[in-house]
Design an enzyme around this catalytic site. Structure first.
Site, PDB file in Angstrom:
ATOM      1  CB  SER A   1      42.370  23.080   6.830  1.00 22.02           C
ATOM      2  OG  SER A   1      43.481  23.780   6.692  1.00 22.02           O
TER       3      SER A   1
ATOM      4  CG  HIS B   1      39.839  27.747   6.021  1.00 22.09           C
ATOM      5  ND1 HIS B   1      38.987  28.695   6.284  1.00 22.09           N
ATOM      6  CD2 HIS B   1      41.140  27.272   7.127  1.00 22.09           C
ATOM      7  CE1 HIS B   1      39.485  29.267   7.742  1.00 22.09           C
ATOM      8  NE2 HIS B   1      40.948  28.680   7.769  1.00 22.09           N
TER       9      HIS B   1
ATOM     10  CG  MET C   1      49.820  30.674   7.977  1.00 18.40           C
ATOM     11  SD  MET C   1      50.279  29.109   9.249  1.00 18.40           S
ATOM     12  CE  MET C   1      49.041  28.143   8.869  1.00 18.40           C
TER      13      MET C   1
ATOM     14  CG  MET D   1      46.624  32.648  10.263  1.00 18.01           C
ATOM     15  SD  MET D   1      46.924  31.084  10.913  1.00 18.01           S
ATOM     16  CE  MET D   1      46.366  30.398   9.279  1.00 18.01           C
TER      17      MET D   1
ATOM     18  CG  MET E   1      41.756  32.148  15.166  1.00 17.27           C
ATOM     19  SD  MET E   1      41.761  30.178  13.990  1.00 17.27           S
ATOM     20  CE  MET E   1      43.007  29.218  14.234  1.00 17.27           C
TER      21      MET E   1
ATOM     22  N   GLY F   1      49.089  29.152  12.948  1.00 21.50           N
ATOM     23  CA  GLY F   1      49.942  28.473  12.839  1.00 21.50           C
ATOM     24  C   GLY F   1      50.413  27.252  12.127  1.00 21.50           C
TER      25      GLY F   1
ATOM     26  N   GLY G   1      40.392  24.325  13.965  1.00 23.25           N
ATOM     27  CA  GLY G   1      41.453  24.288  14.770  1.00 23.25           C
ATOM     28  C   GLY G   1      41.053  22.253  15.811  1.00 23.25           C
TER      29      GLY G   1
ATOM     30  N   GLY H   1      40.760  20.107   8.761  1.00 23.08           N
ATOM     31  CA  GLY H   1      42.386  19.707   8.037  1.00 23.08           C
ATOM     32  C   GLY H   1      42.736  18.952   7.883  1.00 23.08           C
TER      33      GLY H   1
END
Length: 215
Positions: A5, A28, A32, A63, A132, A137, A171, A192
């Site tokens: 990510s 990824h 947002m 998102m 998720m 966020g 996540g 990430g």
């Protein structure tokens, strides 16, 4: 599959950090809008620039509010997969059809607190389901293990031949959590900080892959 990510990358050196994850299956890209989630990242023009800078297929996670209006544009840019949130759409199948018509796979994302069961039939019209494992966020959050029940349900339905979707998780995925996610039935792992926080991001991608394979 491992999908680094870029939310955890250095946005001032994005081309460098995209190149640093050679060997990744997907890249990824979190989009947002500061409405659906309380954060603002990047949009279609930056995604188009990233597409020119890499051969790694782009996995765009939107998102955002009103995906019916915005999602097809990311497919037109050349994303491999475009995922939007179930919670943001009144007619997810229509959005999926438009994404597919524009040339990308369609993914449906589900927040940790959103039940899976109402969407099982809908998922027949999708290529990917994104579970998720943190609240969407912000990066760097702690993995929520309870969401693996959704993964197990999806895997059972998929193994019965009732769904063909790729099961993706996003996540808190790292060397401490990826084995449990793999055992539950995940196909694609978004990571990430576990990748971009490492001294060698490409090596981190391979280490995560091997950990998932062992599970």
């Amino acid at each position: 599959m491992i999908a680094p990510s870029i939310l955890s990358a250095d946005f001032a050196n994005l081309a460098r950090d995209v190149a640093a994850v050679r060997g990744a299956d997907w890249l990824h890209v979190d989009v947002m809008d500061n409405h659906f989630v309380p954060n603002l990242t990047l949009g279609a023009p930056v995604v188009a620039s990233i597409k020119k800078a890499t051969d790694i297929p782009l996995d765009c996670h939107l998102m955002i509010e009103d995906p019916a209006r915005w999602a097809p544009e990311y497919a037109e840019i050349g994303a491999k997969n475009v995922t939007f949130h179930a919670e943001a759409s009144d007619d997810p199948l229509a959005v999926a059809r438009d994404i597919r018509a524009a040339g990308a796979g369609a993914g449906l994302a589900i927040k940790p607190g959103t039940p899976l069961e109402p969407y099982l039939e809908v998922l027949r019209g999708f290529d990917t389901v994104l579970v998720m494992s943190v609240e969407p966020g912000f990066g760097g959050q702690k993995f929520i293990p309870e969401v693996l029940d959704k993964v197990r349900t999806l895997r059972a339905v998929k193994d019965r031949g009732e769904l063909t979707v790729l099961i993706e998780i996003d996540g808190g995925i790292n060397m401490d959590t990826i084995e449990a996610a793999a055992e539950a039935g995940v196909d694609c792992f978004v990571a990430g900080s576990a990748v971009y926080g490492a001294a060698d991001p490409a090596q981190a991608v391979e280490a995560l892959r091997q950990a998932a394979l062992i599970a």
